[in-house]
Each structure stands twice: as structure tokens, then as C-alpha cells.
Design a protein around this motif. Structure first.
Motif: not given
Lengths: 498, 501
Positions: A371-382
Motif C-alpha cells: 500500500r502506498g509504495l507507488g508514491e514512496r518507492m516509485p523506482v521499485t514499483i516501476s
């Protein structure tokens, strides 16, 4: 072809360099070790790519270690397929070294990881440069033992049983394989693939040998129903190890099967085995995908996805086997399988690395932790998303190219029934990946604890591999041209199509 | 040796791809730098598209081509059809970027938003430039993937649910399209889009194959073009921020579907051959049903954006209807509507975004008296709404005129009934809005009013785009005969591609 192969001492370098690094790394002080491992990584990857360049320039190469040739001595052999695997290992291996240098922080972990990792790399390179049933056995043992040790290095109640189970299956697989090798030797007196050409699988003894060989390899490749050991082992290992296992190690036993079946099996044997492997592969695709769909932990989902993706590799056998249609389409299926192995390696390593970064930052990897990692860890989610595109086989990605070629070949050889499996498998992959990744797009929950800081190297290594999996979808021509060098097909379809 | 002409189509993609990369690389707080690169990319793209317009007019071929898998080329080529779609999207990209900068001021995750926004535009331009079916498919899928983060941008449970629905529909559709493409490839091998189609010479015994393939391809494209029963994702996707609804769901995504249908009919099958096969009539009927169904559903929506969304469902099918009627005039109507609908609908979404942003109004029933408070915004909306209804001399009238006239010439009189019914319904769901906005007094305070910006009703960023597009709606209708109008370009296409052999 083997007689025409020119000799090159350089073939020994990708085996000897990591071996040397492994030996040195096991008894150097920690400060020296970091530099040593960096140098070892560069040298190993560099020499692998150099061998690739030589094979591209000169065609297949062969080198007799110590001057002794087959059937007595050890031959190193490289054609297009071997150097592609070698290059894949160089790229993924380099990324794993880079990732691991930031991932492992305690002295204890580093002391166990580095020597074992280079030993694993040695085994992989040696295996890809071998064309001899017995040497396959030896290198496979090196790989299995170092891989089991790497899974076990974390210790604890989850990793140890997983490692033991892995060891058990690996040993059984080796035993079966070795039994098969013994029977082959008893029947033919040779183990070199080039001397065995088309002779494997004749008579009852030959069929027994084949059954043992294939059974052993299937267990090690985790094909349904011999796959149960894979998910716990791959998901409980430290991230760099998971990446190596899923991206590279399962490809090793697959490689042996691919190489032996198309150069040493008799046509009748291959035609009998092909459909069986195809059915098992299809079952693996479906079973692995459905399991992945029910997992609540990211790493387990990725591990089951590996099982599913391995299944696709085996669909090439029924399509590419002799008698399945004209040779142009067989060779297309064969290439598609290899290309799938390459793009899966990039994508899956990227996914495990991303999962490792998440585990490091959040401390857990259940779907709510995303949850929320799209904003907090954008590189990893990409990284997770780009790799996911290739796993789902959506364009533009290496996974899409591989699937497209395999689909066309299946339809062209009048085996359209593999198509729904492949397309359905792609939709299932989209379902299980988005089911997980959608959590990353939710807002950060109120009062979420701060993230443990993640070294940038972890995130960017994962992203680089994810992007590479996509890039393979726009530049597939070079790898395909390389695979065509020394390919076991009479008609050179590749060149006219490129 | 790559020449400049062979690089232009690639450069058109690069202007937004590089912009996306730069934006992702910049920190969240680098607002001014980000704005600069956003606008730079958008302006550069318009310049390059202008160059392509010149090229197509002067028979100059701009083509990027490379082998990206055995036997299949990756082809980007500017033809007259490309220009129609890429001019529209590049102009509206600039306006929507300006709008989005104003709309999202001070909201979180703007880096992600603008990054994916640029990726979406890259995919849209790729759809317009694709020179064969597989290249089209690559960008069509890329469009699905890059719009997903924008649909779920708000990060609420509702947004994520809408995103899941969006993916179910689009990925399911793409599986159908993949099967169709594969089948076609196995039948005829690789081929490029060509104005005469590519399938005419196939052995007649494969006719039923081609019919099934047509259904599969349209099944995949119909999802994005929101043909019923594949339209359900579109109203749900309205949870996205207004600029996303404006550009993507009024223009890029639905148009990619409609544009794909045009490509399949004209450049894969060829209109004559498709007519021979008998696949056009069912599609025309489906489009007609969608037109009426969308309008009827729009009547009952109180949520402003949902009403517009159902209106989109209805209006996009005019394009499909126009191109499925066998005859050059109806085709003109369908193709020109590709542009006209885009400009009109984006104006409406800009206006809906403005009332939401400035007044907190999300419902039609809350709009009473909004015209007095926001005259420019609602003025633009009014022009667009009248255009949609088909009031002359606005853009929508031109579309409907050619559709109706063309259908009559082709002997398809039932289409006239559909058009009349749909126009009545358009009036029935738009005129009450206009009545509320201009003639009803304001009822109590606005739900969530932002302080006014000096004498303006809202910021310049938010006002300029709708006023510009409303102006285009007027000009495109008033000067439809001018050589630079969308209609003239569409006539140019039809002489170049369909009537010439």
C-alpha cells in the motif's frame, strides 16, 4: 559442424575466472573481498561476452582441456545457444553481484554469499560450455550444491526446511540423471553429444536411459508434478539468491534437456517425448498460474509465476520436434523457447530484486505491505511493473516476442491447441500481477510507519533489468541471429527472416 | 543509413517519451522545471507534426522501419490518416498539459501523473503512426498499461476498483485482438497498412476465416471504442482526475479504438472487400445501437462526468457508423467526427473540471446558476453542447450533415432515423444543463468554493484551454470549407486513399 569448429583457449576463461574468484573469496579479509568480487564479476562477465563476440565472428568453437579430446578428455564447446546462455548469465550475474554488494550488510552473510555465488556462476558457465552427458552431470551437481547452500545460508525455520527439501529433490534428480547416463554409456560407449548424434533412445535400454535422464532433469527444472520444491526454496532465499535461482538455475537443467534432445535423441524418441513434455508444460503453466493467483505474499507469487513460466519453455518440444511440420516452423519454435528463457531471466530477476527492496524497506511482503509504495518507492514499483509486462507477454517486451513466435509456430504446425494455453496463461499472469501491484497504487495509509531506507543500488538494478526485458521486445533480431549459429536445424530459416 | 525523413516519426514519439523520462528523473518538488519540459515537449511535438503535414501534402514519405522480430517490421509512417489523429492529439496534448498544470496545482504525486501522462501521449502518437497491425498493437497495449496508473491516480479504493475493471475489459479485448492478428498472420503473412487493403486476393475458401478475424479484431478495438456491450469500463474510469477524463477518455483512448476500427476497415480489409464480405452491416447496426443506448443512459445520470461519459459512448460510435456505411460521403462524416468529437468533448470535460475545481460541483443538479459565476467556462461548455446536438454552423453539425447525407446517398435511410433520434436525445440531456446553468438562480452556497483569482472566474491555466477548444468548435464549423479545416483534410484523405486506386 563439431569438426569444423575452430579451437579457442578463451572458452576456459568464463569457467576458470569465477572459480578462481570463489576460491580467493573464501579466505580473504572482508575489505579485500569487496574489491576482489567486483573484479571477479567484471572479469567473468567480460570473458563471457568476449566468447559471445568470438562465436559471432567465427562460428562454433571447441577447446580440448589439456589437449585430450572426446571421448576421454573434457571438451569445452560453444555455439550460438551456449553463448546466449553465457551472455544471459553474464548480464544477470553482473546485476546480482551489484545488487548483492548493497543487499548483504553483515560480515557473516558476505562471507557465506560471495564464495558460494561465484561457485554457482562457475557451475552455470561450465554447464553452458559443455556438450557431454557426464560433464553435464558434474556441472549440474556444482550448481545444485551451491544453490542449496545459498538457500540455506539464511537459516531459520523457513529457509532450512526449504533448503533440505530442495536438496532432496536435487539429489534424487541427479541420481536419476546419473543412472540414465550410465545406461547410455553401457549401450553406446560414448557420452559426447556430437558422437551420440541421433542415437539416444533406441531399443528398450535406450528408452529406459531416456526416461531416467528426462525424469531427473524435469525434477530439477520443477516441471509439474515435480515442482513442489521450487516455491518454498525460491521464496525463502535472500533476494539475490532468489533472482539467481529463478532466472538462471532452472534454465540450466532445461538447457541440458534442450541440447540433448535436439542433438542426441533419435527422431523417433524425440517425436515420442515431445507431446508428453508439451502436456506437462501446459499443466505447469495452468497450475503455476492458478497458484500464483492465490498467493498473498509477493515473493511466493513470483515463485509460482516462475513455475508457470517454466511451463512455456516446454511447449517448444512438441512444436519443434521432427515431423511436426516443415523445418522452418520447427526452428521458429526452438528459437522462441530460447528467447523466452532470456526474457524470463531478465524479468524474473528484476521482480525478485524489487521484492527484496520492498522486504528491506517495509519488513514484510504481504500484499497490504505494498500500500502506498507507488508514491514512496516509485523506482521499485516501476521495476516490478516493467518486468510484469514481460511476464504477462504484453508488447513491447521480450515475453511478447517469444510468445508470438511460439504461437505462430504452433498454429503453423497444426497444433493450434497450444494457443489457448499460451493466451490464457498470459491473461492469468496479468491477473496475478495486477492483483498484487494494484495495492501499490492505493494512497499511503495514515500512520504508516516510515520506510527503512533502501540503498538506491537495489532499486535501480531491479529497474534496469525490468527495462532490459522490455528492450528485448524491440531488439530481438540480434539474439535470434546468435541463436542461429550452429542451430540443429537443416534449413536456415533464421537468416532469410531477419 | 538513417536519414532525417526516416527519423521524423521516431522523433515525434521521442518528444513525449523523453519528456516522460525527464519528468520521472526530476524530484516531486521541481515544479517549474517540470512545467518547462512538459510544455517544451508538447510544443516540439506540434512542430514535428506540422512537418509531417507538409510532408504528406508534398508526397514526401516519412517512415521509420526496423526488423523487430523475424519477418515482422516495426513500422512508423506518416500517412494522411496518421495526420488526422496525430494533429488532433498533439494540439490537445498541449492544451491539456496547460490545463493539468493548473488543475493539479499543489496536489500530491504530480511527478507520477505527468510522467505517465507523457507516456500515454507517446502511446497515442504511436497508434496514429503505426504502419502495420502489429506495430499498432504494440502501442495499443502500451496505451492500456500507461493509462492504468492515471485511472487509479487518486489512490482510493474506488479508483483501484475502477482500474481493475478497466484492465479486465481492455486486456480481455487485447487477447481477442491478438488471436485475430495471429490468425491473419498465419493466413497471409506480414503486411503493411495499405489503402486498398491487403486481403482481397486471398482464396475465397477463407472468407469465413476473414469474417471471424474481423469480429475478433473489432472485439479488441471495440473495448476502447466503447461499443456496447464492451463500454462499461468508461463511465467507471471517470474517477480519474479531470485532465485524464478530458484527454484520455474523451480523446486518446476511445479514439485509439475508433481509429483502429478505421484502420482495420480501410487499410487491412479495404472498404470494398469488407463490404463484399458483409461484415460492415452488423458493425453499423451495433454502432447505431450504441449511439442510442449511450444517449439514453446519459439522460439518467446526475453525476456530471458520468453524463459526459455516456455521451462519449454515444458520440464515438458516430465514427464507427460513418466508416461502416459504404460510400465516400458518410466516411467523410465519420472521419471528421474523429476530430470534431474530440474537440467538443474535451471542452466539456475541461468545463466539468473547472466547476469541480472552483465550486466543488460534481452533479448536474448542483449546477444552477453556474453560468453567472463562471461565464467563460460555461460559455465554452454551451458552444460544445450545442455542437454535439448538431446546431449549425458548429463542428458537430458538419459531422452529422455528412453522416446523414452520405447514408441517404448510400441508400441506408435507417441511419437518418438513428441520427434524428440521437440528436433529440442529445438535446434532451444537454439542454437541461444549459437551462440550469444560465436561467436558474443559484441555490445556496457552492459545495466547496475556492476563492476567486482576481477578476477571473478561475486561473488562466484552467480558462485558456476550454476557451481555445470552444473557439475551434466554432471555427471548424464556420470555415469547414477552408483548406486548413478538418473537413478539408478528411476530403484530402478520401481522395488520396479511398478513391484513388
Amino acid at each position: 559442424m563439431p569438426d569444423a569448429a575452430s579451437s579457442s583457449i578463451w572458452l576456459a576463461a568464463p569457467v576458470l575466472l569465477p572459480l578462481l574468484t570463489a576460491l580467493l573469496a573464501s579466505f580473504t579479509a572482508s575489505r579485500l573481498r569487496a574489491a576482489l568480487c567486483a573484479a571477479g564479476t567484471l572479469a567473468t562477465a567480460g570473458s563471457s561476452l568476449f566468447v559471445l563476440a568470438r562465436v559471432v565472428a567465427e562460428g562454433p568453437l571447441r577447446h580440448r582441456l589439456g589437449g585430450w579430446g572426446a571421448p576421454l578428455g573434457i571438451d569445452l564447446f560453444a555455439d550460438g545457444l551456449s553463448v546466449l546462455m553465457l551472455a544471459m548469465t553474464a548480464v544477470i550475474g553482473g546485476a546480482i553481484s551489484l545488487y548483492a554488494s548493497a543487499y548483504f550488510t553483515s560480515a557473516h552473510e558476505r562471507r557465506s554469499f560471495w564464495p558460494l555465488w561465484f561457485l554457482l556462476w562457475t557451475g552455470l558457465n561450465a554447464l553452458f560450455l559443455t556438450a557431454d552427458l557426464f560433464n553435464f552431470y558434474v556441472t549440474l551437481e556444482v550448481i545444485s550444491l551451491s544453490a542449496v547452500a545459498l538457500v540455506a545460508m539464511k537459516g531459520g525455520p523457513v529457509a532450512l526446511p526449504a533448503a533440505v527439501r530442495y536438496l532432496f529433490v536435487a539429489m534424487l534428480g541427479s541420481l536419476a540423471y546419473m543412472g540414465g547416463v550410465a545406461l547410455v554409456y553401457a549401450q553406446t560407449g560414448v557420452l559426447d553429444l556430437h558422437l551420440l548424434t541421433g542415437r539416444l533412445g533406441e531399443g528398450p535400454l535406450g528408452r529406459a536411459a531416456l526416461a531416467l535422464l528426462i525424469g531427473g532433469l524435469l525434477a530439477k527444472t520443477a516441471l509439474f508434478p515435480l515442482h513442489l520444491w521450487l516455491p518454498p526454496a525460491h521464496s525463502s532465499a535472500p533476494a539475490p539468491v532468489s533472482a539467481a535461482l529463478s532466472a538462471l538455475v532452472v534454465k540450466a537443467s532445461f538447457y541440458i534437456l534442450l541440447r540433448t534432445s535436439f542433438s542426441a535423441f533419435s527422431d523417433a524418441a524425440l517425436a515420442a517425448v515431445g507431446p508428453v513434455l508439451g502436456v506437462l508444460g501446459a499443466a505447469t503453466v495452468l497450475w503455476g498460474s492458478f497458484q500464483a493467483l492465490t498467493q498473498d505474499r509477493l515473493k511466493l507469487m513470483i515463485a509460482y509465476s516462475t513455475v508457470a513460466q517454466i511451463g512455456y519453455l516446454f511447449l517448444l518440444f512438441p512444436v519443434a520436434m521432427p515431423g511436426a511440420g516443415d523445418a522452418a516452423w520447427q526452428s521458429k519454435a526452438w528459437i522462441a523457447g530460447i528467447f523466452h528463457a532470456l526474457s524470463h531471466a531478465c524479468a524474473k530477476a528484476a521482480m525478485f530484486m524489487a521484492a527484496g527492496a520492498i522486504l528491506h524497506a517495509v519488513g514484510r511482503d504481504d500484499k497490504n505491505s505494498l500500500r502506498g509504495l507507488g508514491e514512496r518507492m516509485p523506482v521499485t514499483i516501476s521495476a516490478l511493473a516493467t518486468a510484469g509486462i514481460s511476464i504477462m507477454a504484453l508488447p513491447p517486451s521480450g515475453g511478447f516476442i517469444a510468445k508470438w513466435m511460439l504461437l505462430v509456430a504452433a498454429i503453423r504446425t497444426d497444433q493450434w491447441w497450444w494457443a489457448p494455453i499460451m493466451i490464457g496463461g498470459g491473461l492469468l499472469a496479468a491477473a496475478y500481477i495486477f492483483r498484487m501491484i494494484r495495492y501499490a497504487f492505493l494512497s499511503t495509509p495514515d500512520g504508516a510507519p516510515p520506510l527503512h531506507p533502501v540503498p538506491r543500488r537495489l532499486e535501480f538494478t531491479a529497474l534496469a533489468l525490468g527495462l532490459l526485458a522490455l528492450a528485448l521486445g524491440l531488439a530481438s533480431v540480434f539474439p535470434i541471429a546468435v541463436a542461429a549459429i550452429g542451430a540443429p536445424f537443416p534449413e536456415n530459416w533464421f537468416m532469410e527472416a531477419l | 543509413m538513417p536519414t532525417l525523413s526516416s527519423m521524423i516519426p521516431l522523433l515525434v514519439l521521442m518528444t513525449s517519451l523523453v519528456t516522460a523520462a525527464v519528468i520521472f528523473g526530476l524530484g516531486e518538488e521541481r515544479v517549474r522545471t517540470r512545467t518547462f519540459f512538459n510544455l517544451l515537449g508538447a510544443v516540439a511535438k506540434i512542430g514535428l507534426v506540422g512537418l509531417m503535414v507538409w510532408g504528406v501534402l508534398h508526397q514526401h514519405v516519412f517512415e521509420t522501419r526496423w526488423r523487430f522480430m523475424p519477418e515482422l517490421d516495426f513500422v512508423l509512417r506518416a500517412d494522411s490518416m496518421t495526420i488526422l489523429f496525430s494533429t488532433l492529439s498533439s494540439l490537445l496534448w498541449l492544451l491539456t498539459t496547460i490545463y493539468a498544470i493548473g488543475y493539479l496545482e499543489d496536489s500530491p504525486n504530480r511527478r507520477r501523473f505527468f510522467g505517465y501522462f507523457s507516456l500515454c501521449v507517446t502511446a497515442t502518437m504511436g497508434v496514429s503512426l503505426a504502419g502495420n497491425l502489429i506495430t499498432f498493437f504494440v502501442f495499443y497495449e502500451l496505451l492500456t498499461l500507461t493509462t492504468y496508473p492515471l485511472v487509479v491516480h487518486r489512490g482510493t479504493e474506488k479508483a483501484v476498483r475502477a482500474g481493475a475493471m478497466y484492465l479486465r475489459y481492455t486486456l480481455g479485448g487485447s487477447a481477442a485482438m491478438l488471436i485475430g492478428m495471429l490468425w491473419l498472420y498465419v493466413l497471409v503473412g506480414p503486411f503493411d497498412f495499405a489503402s486498398t487493403g491487403a486481403l482481397r486476393d486471398l482464396d475465397p475458401k477463407y472468407r469465413w476465416h476473414l469474417m471471424v478475424i474481423f469480429a475478433l479484431l473489432i472485439g479488441g478495438l471495440g473495448v476502447k471504442a466503447a461499443l456496447i456491450p464492451l463500454h462499461r469500463w468508461l463511465p467507471e474510469a471517470m474517477v480519474a482526475p479531470a485532465p485524464v477524463s478530458a484527454l484520455l477518455h474523451a480523446v486518446a483512448v476511445v479514439k485509439a479504438g475508433a481509429f483502429g476500427i478505421v484502420r482495420v476497415i480501410y487499410d487491412v480489409y479495404g472498404i470494398d472487400f469488407a463490404h463484399d464480405l458483409g461484415v460492415l452491416k452488423p458493425l453499423a447496426v451495433l454502432a447505431a445501437i450504441t449511439i442510442l443506448y449511450g444517449s439514453i443512459r446519459a439522460l439518467a445520470q446526475d453525476d456530471f462526468k458520468r453524463r459526459l461519459a455516456f455521451s462519449t459512448v454515444s458520440q464515438v460510435s458516430y465514427i464507427t457508423l460513418g466508416v461502416t456505411i459504404f460510400g465516400p460521403l458518410a466516411t467523410l462524416g465519420g472521419l471528421v467526427h474523429l476530430v470534431h468529437q474530440g474537440v467538443m468533448k474535451i471542452t466539456m470535460f475541461f468545463a466539468a473540471g473547472n466547476v469541480a475545481e472552483a465550486l466543488g460541483v460534481h452533479k448536474v443538479s448542483e449546477l444552477d446558476g453556474a453560468g453567472r459565476r463562471m461565464p467563460l467556462t460555461m460559455g465554452a461548455f454551451t458552444i460544445a453542447a450545442l455542437g454535439m446536438i448538431g446546431v449549425p454552423p458548429l463542428a458537430g453539425f458538419i459531422s452529422k450533415w455528412y453522416l446523414g447525407y452520405g447514408a441517404a446517398v448510400a441508400g441506408e435511410y435507417w441511419v437518418l432515423g438513428v441520427l434524428a433520434g440521437s440528436s433529440l436525445l442529445n438535446a434532451a440531456y444537454f439542454l437541461p444543463i444549459l437551462h440550469r446553468v444560465w436561467f436558474k438562480p443559484q441555490r445556496g452556497p457552492w459545495p466547496h468554493e475556492h476563492p476567486q483569482h482576481g477578476r477571473l472566474e478561475t486561473t488562466w491555466w484552467l480558462l485558456l484551454p476550454p476557451v481555445t477548444t470552444a473557439l475551434i468548435v466554432v471555427l471548424a464549423g464556420l470555415f469547414a470549407g477552408h483548406p486548413a479545416s478538418p473537413l478539408s483534410w478528411v476530403k484530402f484523405i478520401s481522395t488520396r486513399e479511398f478513391i484513388a486506386p
